[in-house]
Write an enzyme that holds these catalytic residues in place. Structure first.
Site, PDB file in Angstrom:
ATOM      1  CB  CYS A   1     -26.587  -0.281  -9.234  1.00 43.26           C
ATOM      2  SG  CYS A   1     -25.906   0.842  -8.076  1.00 43.26           S
TER       3      CYS A   1
ATOM      4  CB  CYS B   1     -27.184  -0.247  -3.864  1.00 48.36           C
ATOM      5  SG  CYS B   1     -25.809  -0.325  -5.112  1.00 48.36           S
TER       6      CYS B   1
END
Length: 144
Positions: free
Chosen positions: A55, A53
């Site tokens: 993040c 992802c």
């Protein structure tokens, strides 16, 4: 030319693995490797649950890299990769109770016991510098 999904994913994910392994963080890719390393790790152990992802790329991995520049750091450095090494990740998460599965996430263990945990929601809304500060504070507290 045909490429298997598995091969495609390996090629796509390898740079994400390399972000951590080039820092000296050891990948635990099987449940057996997790069981061999985590419960018996004397001293402190950092365990990064890596992920594909945004993040993980923008905050988690850079935050870990910055924190590891600190003079005081864990004795052992490990990572598992959520969604890729599924069984290893599931086994590692057994050591992170009472926290629910979260990726990315970062655990700090001392003598096999969880002492500090950063969940995904604490990663996705903070900068890499804030995550590094959180980790270095935990290192100062638990890794002396």
């Amino acid at each position: 030319m045909s490429m298997s999904f598995e091969r495609y994913m390996l090629d796509m994910v390898q740079p994400m693995r390399d972000d951590l392994t080039r820092l000296g963080i050891e990948e635990l890719r099987t449940p057996e490797a997790v069981v061999e390393k985590l419960p018996d790790a004397k001293g402190t152990a950092l365990v990064v649950v890596n992920s594909v992802c945004g993040c993980a790329a923008g905050q988690c991995r850079p935050g870990v890299a910055e924190a590891l520049q600190n003079e005081i750091k864990p004795d052992h450095l490990f990572t598992v990769f959520a969604g890729q090494d599924k069984e290893a990740t599931a086994k590692a998460r057994e050591f992170f109770a009472p926290y629910p599965p979260s990726s990315p996430s970062i655990a700090l263990m001392k003598d096999g016991e969880l002492v500090h945990f950063i969940e995904r929601h604490q990663i996705e809304n903070r900068s890499a510098a804030e995550i590094a500060a959180d980790l270095t504070s935990a290192f100062e507290r638990f890794c002396r």
